[in-house]
Design an enzyme around this catalytic site. Structure first.
Site, mmCIF file in Angstrom:
data_model
loop_
_atom_site.group_PDB
_atom_site.id
_atom_site.type_symbol
_atom_site.label_atom_id
_atom_site.label_comp_id
_atom_site.label_asym_id
_atom_site.label_seq_id
_atom_site.Cartn_x
_atom_site.Cartn_y
_atom_site.Cartn_z
ATOM 1 N N ASP A 15 0.829 -1.211 0.000
ATOM 2 C CA ASP A 15 0.000 0.000 0.000
ATOM 3 C C ASP A 15 0.862 1.260 0.000
ATOM 4 O O ASP A 15 1.965 1.268 0.551
ATOM 5 C CB ASP A 15 -0.929 -0.026 1.236
ATOM 6 C CG ASP A 15 -2.068 0.968 1.105
ATOM 7 O OD1 ASP A 15 -2.386 1.377 -0.028
ATOM 8 O OD2 ASP A 15 -2.647 1.331 2.151
ATOM 9 N N GLY A 16 0.325 2.313 -0.610
ATOM 10 C CA GLY A 16 0.999 3.617 -0.568
ATOM 11 C C GLY A 16 1.498 4.121 -1.913
ATOM 12 O O GLY A 16 2.152 5.171 -1.980
ATOM 13 N N GLY A 18 -0.201 5.412 -4.436
ATOM 14 C CA GLY A 18 -0.844 6.669 -4.815
ATOM 15 C C GLY A 18 -0.225 7.843 -4.072
ATOM 16 O O GLY A 18 0.073 8.889 -4.673
ATOM 17 N N TRP A 20 2.749 7.983 -2.773
ATOM 18 C CA TRP A 20 4.127 8.162 -3.275
ATOM 19 C C TRP A 20 4.109 9.087 -4.488
ATOM 20 O O TRP A 20 4.931 9.980 -4.618
ATOM 21 C CB TRP A 20 4.719 6.788 -3.626
ATOM 22 C CG TRP A 20 6.151 6.812 -4.044
ATOM 23 C CD1 TRP A 20 7.248 6.601 -3.262
ATOM 24 C CD2 TRP A 20 6.655 7.054 -5.384
ATOM 25 N NE1 TRP A 20 8.410 6.698 -4.008
ATOM 26 C CE2 TRP A 20 8.061 6.985 -5.315
ATOM 27 C CE3 TRP A 20 6.057 7.332 -6.604
ATOM 28 C CZ2 TRP A 20 8.886 7.156 -6.426
ATOM 29 C CZ3 TRP A 20 6.871 7.525 -7.723
ATOM 30 C CH2 TRP A 20 8.269 7.430 -7.626
ATOM 31 N N ARG A 28 -1.224 9.018 -10.230
ATOM 32 C CA ARG A 28 -1.184 7.840 -9.355
ATOM 33 C C ARG A 28 -0.569 6.629 -10.045
ATOM 34 O O ARG A 28 0.137 5.830 -9.417
ATOM 35 C CB ARG A 28 -2.601 7.491 -8.873
ATOM 36 C CG ARG A 28 -3.182 8.511 -7.894
ATOM 37 C CD ARG A 28 -4.614 8.140 -7.520
ATOM 38 N NE ARG A 28 -4.670 6.823 -6.905
ATOM 39 C CZ ARG A 28 -4.500 6.583 -5.593
ATOM 40 N NH1 ARG A 28 -4.275 7.577 -4.768
ATOM 41 N NH2 ARG A 28 -4.578 5.357 -5.127
ATOM 42 N N HIS A 32 2.096 3.328 -9.118
ATOM 43 C CA HIS A 32 1.888 1.890 -9.339
ATOM 44 C C HIS A 32 3.045 1.296 -10.142
ATOM 45 O O HIS A 32 3.470 0.170 -9.895
ATOM 46 C CB HIS A 32 0.553 1.646 -10.046
ATOM 47 C CG HIS A 32 -0.642 2.067 -9.236
ATOM 48 N ND1 HIS A 32 -0.798 1.727 -7.910
ATOM 49 C CD2 HIS A 32 -1.737 2.814 -9.556
ATOM 50 C CE1 HIS A 32 -1.947 2.245 -7.457
ATOM 51 N NE2 HIS A 32 -2.522 2.912 -8.440
ATOM 52 N N LEU A 126 11.296 -19.925 -5.301
ATOM 53 C CA LEU A 126 10.402 -19.039 -4.547
ATOM 54 C C LEU A 126 9.016 -19.094 -5.187
ATOM 55 O O LEU A 126 8.893 -18.955 -6.399
ATOM 56 C CB LEU A 126 10.925 -17.593 -4.619
ATOM 57 C CG LEU A 126 10.054 -16.523 -3.964
ATOM 58 C CD1 LEU A 126 10.220 -16.536 -2.447
ATOM 59 C CD2 LEU A 126 10.406 -15.125 -4.492
ATOM 60 N N ARG A 182 -4.828 -1.660 9.126
ATOM 61 C CA ARG A 182 -5.995 -2.518 8.869
ATOM 62 C C ARG A 182 -5.621 -3.613 7.875
ATOM 63 O O ARG A 182 -4.584 -3.560 7.221
ATOM 64 C CB ARG A 182 -7.181 -1.699 8.365
ATOM 65 C CG ARG A 182 -6.886 -0.846 7.145
ATOM 66 C CD ARG A 182 -8.138 -0.091 6.674
ATOM 67 N NE ARG A 182 -7.826 0.854 5.605
ATOM 68 C CZ ARG A 182 -7.721 2.178 5.763
ATOM 69 N NH1 ARG A 182 -7.921 2.726 6.943
ATOM 70 N NH2 ARG A 182 -7.430 2.959 4.729
ATOM 71 N N SER A 184 -7.871 -4.792 5.393
ATOM 72 C CA SER A 184 -8.479 -4.522 4.079
ATOM 73 C C SER A 184 -8.817 -5.782 3.284
ATOM 74 O O SER A 184 -8.554 -5.858 2.071
ATOM 75 C CB SER A 184 -7.579 -3.589 3.248
ATOM 76 O OG SER A 184 -7.398 -2.357 3.894
#
Ligand code: IPE
Ligand code: IPE
Ligand code: MG
Length: 242
Positions: A15-16, A18, A20, A28, A32, A126, A182, A184
């Site tokens: 998250d974050g 937008g 940034w 935005r 991404h 992985l 949270r 979400s």
């Protein structure tokens, strides 16, 4: 110095992006795009540290409610990132899995998902689970529905087996970047006994140092799974997370 316990499975709410971009007066979608690079770095860093499973939240069931230009930008970026990144991920031994509702995704996105999964299915360094059009409630509901169709009683085990992440153990550590405290609608079922780490670092800025800080915090915790501290210490004298 005590041994560092590296989580087997890390899950991240990325998250974050937008914020940034906003801070830099950029659209935005630029955030991404940086987020994709942060994910590439993070997957490499996890592999280097011995993490075997990385699960990331890329697009939630609720993110369709965003402005349509952001949603279509995210879909385009996702399809483009897949076509650009899969060859390298394949060479790096990453097994890609996409977790979420596929109904409602475009033919282009679906094709990218299916190709990426097919091309990396035999990799085992992985496992990278990308939660896309995913919600924890969707997962529980689809698992319950598939049990009902087959007439299987719903139990802790049968539901776990029917969930979208049945191919990996539950996450040991859940990290959320971006400062919100949270969940979400992320891994509601699977995070029952995960350790949580919340950081105000915005996802595009999440680097190796931030990952190490999260792992160090995890490593110092005692996972009790309902038992007392005494029981845990006696059962496992070298103790704590792992
Ligand atoms: C997370 O970043 C990425 C997605 C939800 C697709 P955000 O886009 O939510 O970034 P903020 O929270 O607005 O900063
Ligand atoms: C969670 O972030 C979903 C992803 C990171 C993909 P959101 O930005 O959508 O979460 P809320 O809306 O702030 O709870
Ligand atoms: Mg957000």
């Amino acid at each position: 110095m005590t041994d560092l316990h590296v989580p087997h499975h890390i899950a991240i709410v990325m998250d974050g992006n937008g914020r940034w971009a906003n801070k830099r007066f950029l659209p935005r979608i630029a955030g991404h795009k940086q987020g994709v690079d942060a994910l590439k770095r993070c997957a490499k860093a996890c592999d280097k540290r011995g993490v075997r499973v990385l699960t990331v939240f890329a697009f939630s069931s609720e993110n369709w409610q965003r402005p349509s230009d952001e949603v279509s930008g995210l879909m385009d970026l996702f399809a483009f990132a897949l076509s650009r990144e899969v060859p390298q991920l394949k060479a790096d031994g990453v097994q890609l899995r996409f977790i979420g509702e596929r109904l409602g995704l475009s033919a282009r996105v679906l094709k990218g998902i299916e190709q990426a999964e097919a091309e990396t299915s035999s990799n085992n360094r992985l496992v990278l689970n990308v939660c896309f059009n995913y919600g924890g409630r969707w997962d529980i509901a689809q698992a319950a529905a598939s049990l009902a169709v087959h007439g299987i009683p719903a139990t802790d085990e049968s539901l776990s087996q029917a969930m979208a992440l049945a191919h990996v153990p539950d996450p040991d550590l859940v990290i959320r970047t971006g400062g919100e405290l949270r969940i979400s609608n992320f891994l509601l079922w699977q995070s029952a006994y995960s350790e949580f780490e919340f950081t105000s670092t915005l996802w595009p800025d999440f680097d190796e140092a931030a990952l190490d800080a999260a792992i160090a915090s995890y490593s110092g915790r005692e996972r009790r799974f309902g038992k007392t501290s005494d029981q845990v210490q006696r059962g496992n004298p070298s103790a704590s997370a792992a």
